[in-house]
Structure formats: structure tokens, C-alpha cells
Scaffold this active site. Structure first.
Site, PDB file in Angstrom:
ATOM      1  CB  CYS A   1      -0.975  -0.073   1.291  1.00 21.25           C
ATOM      2  SG  CYS A   1      -2.078   1.881   1.335  1.00 21.25           S
ATOM      3  CB  SER A   2       1.217   4.441  -1.964  1.00 24.30           C
ATOM      4  OG  SER A   2       0.255   4.403  -2.386  1.00 24.30           O
TER       5      SER A   2
END
Length: 117
Positions: free
Chosen positions: A11-12
């Protein structure tokens, strides 16, 4: 109290919050919650510390969210936590706990609000 991040490396937002912590000289305890899911007591404590209830921890973009009909406003915290225990992918991320509080750090810059002095 140490700093902890419930993290998903894919997940960024999660990677961004972790990077911000490290840029501020903090090496947190990193819990990859999909590999090491939190227990009931931890989820309850995080929801309570956020002051928004268990629904604030839910990731509504997951297929399980719709399949389990978790959008139903009548569902209480216990049922929502039970769903997250059975389906850890429903836990939103990243959740960061510092001595100054607990936040869902979306966007990642939210972590700056709870950095220790």
C-alpha cells in the site's frame, strides 16, 4: 510507549507513513497485519483510542466488505471486529500508534499530527 505501524508493504499510503516516521528519526515496530493479524483486544483498543469506533478501521474497498454486508449501519462494533478478525484484509491501513494517539494515516501526512516531540 513505542511507535507501532500496522502496515501493508503493498500500500502506497502505508509505505508513505512509514517513510515519514523514519524521516523523523523514528524506527517503529512494524506489524505486517496480513501476516500477523491483531487480536480482538488490539482492534478494540485501537478503535477506542481513535475515538471513532470499529467502523473507522474498516476498509470498504475489499470484496469481503460487500459480501459480508458490512455497510449495514445497524452492525455494532463487535460484529465489525469479528469480521476483521476473520478477514484481516478488511483492516484499513496504515494505522499508527504513538504516545500522542492513534490515527488511520490516509493520507500518510496524517502521521505528522501524532509524532512524539
Amino acid at each position: 510507549m513505542a511507535v507501532t505501524i500496522w502496515h501493508n508493504p503493498r500500500c502506497s499510503n502505508s509505505r508513505g507513513a512509514l517513510q515519514l516516521l523514519r524521516e523523523h528519526g523514528i524506527e517503529p515496530t512494524v506489524v505486517e497485519y496480513l501476516k500477523d493479524p491483531p487480536d480482538r483486544a488490539t482492534l478494540q483498543a485501537l478503535a477506542a483510542a481513535m475515538g471513532r469506533g470499529a467502523r473507522a478501521l474498516l476498509r470498504d474497498k475489499e470484496p469481503a466488505y460487500a459480501a459480508l454486508e458490512l455497510a449495514d449501519p445497524a452492525l455494532e462494533d463487535g460484529a465489525l471486529i469479528e469480521a476483521m478478525l476473520r478477514h484481516p484484509e478488511l483492516i484499513n491501513r496504515p494505522i499508527v500508534r504513538t504516545p500522542n494517539g492513534v490515527r488511520l494515516c490516509r493520507p500518510p501526512e496524517t502521521v505528522l499530527d501524532i509524532l512524539p516531540a
